[in-house]
Design an enzyme around this catalytic site. Structure first.
Site, mmCIF file in Angstrom:
data_model
loop_
_atom_site.group_PDB
_atom_site.id
_atom_site.type_symbol
_atom_site.label_atom_id
_atom_site.label_comp_id
_atom_site.label_asym_id
_atom_site.label_seq_id
_atom_site.Cartn_x
_atom_site.Cartn_y
_atom_site.Cartn_z
ATOM 1 N N GLU A 140 0.763 -1.265 -0.024
ATOM 2 C CA GLU A 140 -0.146 0.113 -0.007
ATOM 3 C C GLU A 140 0.634 1.364 0.143
ATOM 4 O O GLU A 140 0.570 2.102 0.692
ATOM 5 C CB GLU A 140 -1.014 -0.100 1.209
HETATM 6 C C1 LIG Z 1 1.557 -9.725 1.095
HETATM 7 C C2 LIG Z 1 1.370 -9.029 0.280
HETATM 8 C C3 LIG Z 1 0.071 -8.632 -0.509
HETATM 9 C C4 LIG Z 1 0.026 -7.559 -1.482
HETATM 10 N N1 LIG Z 1 -1.368 -7.486 -1.896
HETATM 11 C C5 LIG Z 1 -1.578 -6.826 -2.915
HETATM 12 C C6 LIG Z 1 -2.815 -6.582 -3.407
HETATM 13 O O1 LIG Z 1 -3.882 -6.720 -3.059
HETATM 14 N N2 LIG Z 1 -3.207 -6.060 -4.608
HETATM 15 C C7 LIG Z 1 -1.957 -5.385 -5.411
HETATM 16 O O2 LIG Z 1 -2.241 -4.932 -6.603
HETATM 17 N N3 LIG Z 1 -0.496 -5.641 -4.919
HETATM 18 C C8 LIG Z 1 -0.478 -6.181 -3.611
HETATM 19 N N4 LIG Z 1 0.662 -6.470 -3.157
HETATM 20 C C9 LIG Z 1 1.927 -5.715 -3.986
HETATM 21 C C10 LIG Z 1 2.682 -4.792 -3.185
HETATM 22 O O3 LIG Z 1 1.804 -3.734 -3.144
HETATM 23 C C11 LIG Z 1 3.945 -4.527 -3.881
HETATM 24 O O4 LIG Z 1 4.788 -5.370 -3.276
HETATM 25 C C12 LIG Z 1 4.272 -3.033 -3.488
HETATM 26 O O5 LIG Z 1 3.753 -2.204 -4.389
HETATM 27 C C13 LIG Z 1 6.016 -2.929 -3.917
HETATM 28 O O6 LIG Z 1 6.212 -3.677 -5.050
HETATM 29 P P1 LIG Z 1 7.660 -4.534 -5.384
HETATM 30 O O7 LIG Z 1 7.203 -5.614 -4.202
HETATM 31 O O8 LIG Z 1 7.390 -5.254 -6.737
HETATM 32 O O9 LIG Z 1 8.522 -3.855 -5.088
HETATM 33 P P2 LIG Z 1 9.421 -2.753 -6.296
HETATM 34 O O10 LIG Z 1 8.450 -1.996 -6.794
HETATM 35 O O11 LIG Z 1 10.323 -3.614 -6.920
HETATM 36 O O12 LIG Z 1 10.441 -2.305 -5.269
HETATM 37 C C14 LIG Z 1 11.612 -2.803 -4.543
HETATM 38 C C15 LIG Z 1 12.090 -1.852 -3.395
HETATM 39 O O13 LIG Z 1 12.497 -0.526 -4.204
HETATM 40 C C16 LIG Z 1 12.105 0.522 -3.652
HETATM 41 N N5 LIG Z 1 11.759 1.612 -5.143
HETATM 42 C C17 LIG Z 1 10.830 1.197 -6.092
HETATM 43 N N6 LIG Z 1 10.790 2.243 -6.795
HETATM 44 C C18 LIG Z 1 11.556 3.254 -6.256
HETATM 45 C C19 LIG Z 1 11.919 4.507 -6.569
HETATM 46 N N7 LIG Z 1 11.513 5.022 -7.525
HETATM 47 N N8 LIG Z 1 12.903 5.245 -5.448
HETATM 48 C C20 LIG Z 1 13.129 4.674 -4.365
HETATM 49 N N9 LIG Z 1 13.035 3.333 -4.197
HETATM 50 C C21 LIG Z 1 12.273 2.509 -4.891
HETATM 51 C C22 LIG Z 1 10.615 -0.117 -3.079
HETATM 52 O O14 LIG Z 1 10.328 0.772 -2.046
HETATM 53 C C23 LIG Z 1 11.220 -1.283 -2.438
HETATM 54 O O15 LIG Z 1 11.692 -1.189 -1.443
HETATM 55 C C24 LIG Z 1 1.016 -7.321 -2.008
HETATM 56 C C25 LIG Z 1 2.408 -7.681 -1.827
HETATM 57 C C26 LIG Z 1 2.447 -8.423 -0.747
HETATM 58 C C27 LIG Z 1 3.776 -9.217 -0.563
#
Ligand SMILES: Cc1cc2nc3c(=O)[nH]c(=O)nc-3n(C[C@H](O)[C@H](O)[C@H](O)COP(=O)(O)OP(=O)(O)OC[C@H]3O[C@@H](n4cnc5c(N)ncnc54)[C@H](O)[C@@H]3O)c2cc1C
Length: 630
Positions: free
Chosen positions: A444
């Site tokens: 979120e």
């Molecule tokens: C248990 C769980 C439940 C979830 N539920 C849902 C759901 O119901 N619906 C849904 O759509 N998604 C859901 N998600 C997805 C969740 O919202 C994402 O994991 C989250 O948005 C981060 O995306 P990512 O894991 O791909 O990380 P990434 O976007 O790949 O990021 C990896 C790291 O890099 C950092 N980062 C990324 N971009 C930048 C930037 N520009 N500058 C600095 N740092 C950056 C991030 O903060 C993070 O620390 C869920 C995930 C989990 C694990």
């Protein structure tokens, strides 16, 4: 004041941000994020005013209170929920078995827990945002899995976007189902799309007669997806006629789970939230009628971001419940466990942790209550910064509170509740709390993304003025006019950041306890420092400031500390107004002034770090690590 230069009017993103020197991926992400920003005019929000050096206390004080009627309605539901949770749910068993029993789904459905905010005319309970947040507080201290189930369903699933943007037909069709307990979900994330929706690959292609769309793609980590009867799916729709393919926009669709072509291909399992019904969902030629689009074609990101603004309040609210439980367990243990001749709570190192948990819980609660009340006053209120502050600060401190509680409980903190019970001790689930709460700073809106989001909003007034001056994509005349306007504004604004006499204090007619007034003055001084520092950083770094994420992160964190101090002062004053016991009043004041002093020291440290830090060295070390990896 009448001589005040007019606040800059929001402009098109291309006028404010120079995207000409960005990579194509960066530009796409930036332009998409800019297009989805809410650029509505109106009063600057309280959170935004902190960054401009003039916290608008008139918006905060007197601290908004719940009406008696609203509170009574909330109390009735909370009593039912609390009794049900106590008698019919076992969070340790849910964690151990990785399943929520069917009868719990039924029980929660029957009491209306799936439709807390859904209006009564659509079979929901029609409770306020404040009461919804109170329910999240209760759930957060009990069971992470149930919190996530109900929160994903109604904070980001089908109900919230339909309440805000749905047509009457859409509301009639889905809200009663959701209110009665049909689970819903929200599908945005994809294997290549985490924080950056510009990379989305799920498509929605119009059928030949234009009455429907065919959705194709794969969504990852869809919470509740495994159990959902309906879900919001984000997909890219074709660009407007004549526009290039790259201008595909994101559209939000409501999809019924039983539509042919919708499959759950995998149930994901995690270190915590073991009973999350979270899945990988595949969509193959899923035919969705045009009427299922929420808000309009190409407006999906606006739906997602607006939904998340309010949805984001649930996590910090749950952290309040978690904090209360942690404080309970930690205090109990610290007052009973004797080591080195006295209760461990009397050793200073442990005492400081206990006080910190109490302060953080109270501060998060104040942030959540204030922001929830803004929603209750006006469903369309601009709470972007306030909700993001609460999410960022509340979840970071939530994690720290659990960590400190584990430290206070020593080895018993690390032991599972089942194991403690099996050898005759009280089953205290700090280990489960820790596993379940770690995700809060990631989903979120991760902490890093919250920093960027808030920084963008904090810088907005400056970007509106200075952006066009520095934007090489604009004609010289436009830039010159912008420079004049900007000079006029800063000649008025900048001196005021050094002379507190010019800024607003406690609003007329509001009485604040002298000890709290002192904290408001402290917060105001910090807000000046923050505004000056941000302005100086803009001059120092120019357009490169958006690359200085660590510096920006410190400004944002300092802003969050000030937001915490001020909302806590407001909430404490509200409690003092109804508390007659002198001992309790003193305890409230002691906690608030301690929390404020701690926050002020933290903010000062953060602001110092914006000019004295080892960021460049750190960035260099990371670059070398990345280069070696290739
Ligand atoms: C248990 C769980 C439940 C979830 N539920 C849902 C759901 O119901 N619906 C849904 O759509 N998604 C859901 N998600 C997805 C969740 O919202 C994402 O994991 C989250 O948005 C981060 O995306 P990512 O894991 O791909 O990380 P990434 O976007 O790949 O990021 C990896 C790291 O890099 C950092 N980062 C990324 N971009 C930048 C930037 N520009 N500058 C600095 N740092 C950056 C991030 O903060 C993070 O620390 C869920 C995930 C989990 C694990």
């Amino acid at each position: 004041m009448s001589d005040r230069p007019r606040s800059p009017a929001p402009d098109a993103p291309s006028q404010v941000l120079d995207t000409s020197k960005m990579s194509s991926g960066e530009r796409a992400a930036m332009e998409l994020a800019e297009a989805a920003r809410d650029k509505s005019k109106g009063l600057r929000s309280f959170g935004a005013s902190i960054f401009m050096g003039s916290p608008d206390f008139a918006q905060l004080l007197p601290f908004p209170s719940q009406s008696e009627e609203d509170k009574k309605e909330g109390d009735t539901f909370l009593a039912t929920l609390e009794a049900y949770l106590k008698e019919h749910t076992d969070p340790d068993a849910i964690d151990r078995e990785g399943e929520i029993p069917d009868e719990v789904f039924r029980g929660l459905g029957e009491m209306g827990a799936f439709g807390i905010k859904i209006p009564k005319e659509y079979s929901g309970l029609g409770l306020s945002q404040t009461n919804y947040s109170r329910a999240a507080m209760l759930l957060g201290g009990h069971c992470g899995n149930l919190t996530a189930l109900l929160s994903a369903h109604q904070s980001i699933g089908v109900p919230q976007p339909l309440i805000v943007f749905g047509t009457e037909e859409q509301k009639q069709r889905w809200l009663p189902r959701c209110a009665r307990g049909e689970v819903s979900a929200f599908a945005l994330t994809e294997p290549d799309v985490g924080s950056d929706p510009a990379r989305m690959s799920t498509t929605a292609t119009p059928t030949e007669d234009g009455t429907a769309f065919l959705i194709n793609g794969e969504k990852l980590w869809c919470t509740n997806g495994v159990k959902a009867g309906c879900l919001v799916v984000m997909a890219k729709t074709p660009p407007p006629p004549g526009a290039p393919e790259s201008h595909r926009a994101i559209t939000a669709f409501i999809v019924d789970r039983d539509t042919p072509g919708v499959e759950v291909t995998h149930r994901c399992r995690f270190m915590g939230l073991k009973a999350l019904y979270n899945g990988v969902m595949r969509f193959t030629n899923v035919r969705v009628p045009r009427e299922n689009i929420v808000l309009g074609e190409g407006r999906g990101l606006k739906v997602a971001l607006t939904t998340l603004n309010t949805g984001r309040l649930t996590l910090p609210a749950a952290c309040v419940g978690l904090g209360r439980k942690c404080l309970d367990h930690a205090t109990k243990w610290a007052s009973r466990r004797v080591q080195w001749g006295q209760e461990i709570g009397k050793h200073d190192a442990i005492a400081q942790k206990l006080a910190g948990i109490a302060a953080d819980t109270a501060t998060t609660e104040a942030m959540v209550r204030f922001t929830s009340s803004l929603v209750d006053r006006n469903k369309k209120a601009d709470i972007r910064i306030e909700a993001a502050f609460a999410k960022l600060w509340g979840t970071e401190r939530g994690w720290a509170m659990v960590d400190d509680t584990m430290q206070i409980r020593g080895g018993r903190g690390f032991e599972t509740s089942d194991s403690l019970k099996a050898r005759g001790e009280e089953g205290v689930p700090i280990e489960r709390f820790m596993r379940d709460s770690r995700i809060n700073t990631i989903f979120e809106g991760s902490t890093e993304i919250m920093h960027l989001f808030i920084a963008r909003e904090a810088l907005d007034p400056h970007l509106q003025l200075g952006g066009p001056v520095l934007n090489s994509q604009l004609p010289g005349g436009v830039r010159f006019k912008a420079a004049l306007k900007s000079a006029l504004f800063y000649a008025w604004w900048y001196p005021r950041q050094w002379l507190p006499i010019f800024t607003s204090g406690v609003p007329d007619g509001v009485t604040v306890h002298p000890r709290l007034k002192r904290e408001l003055r402290r917060a105001r001084r910090l807000s000046h420092r923050l505004a000056r520092g941000l302005f100086h950083a803009m001059i120092r770094f120019g357009p490169k400031l958006d690359k200085k994420q660590a510096v920006l992160g410190r400004f944002v964190d300092a802003g969050a500390e000030i937001f915490g101090m001020t909302t806590l002062v407001g909430h404490t004053q509200q409690q003092l107004d109804i508390e007659s016991d002198d001992g309790e009043r003193k305890a409230l004041l002691d906690l608030a002034t301690y929390a404020c002093r701690r926050a002020a020291l933290k903010a000062e440290e953060l602001l110092r770090g914006t000019t004295r830090n080892a960021d460049s060295d750190g960035y260099g070390v990371a670059r070398k690590l990345l280069a070696d990896e290739k």
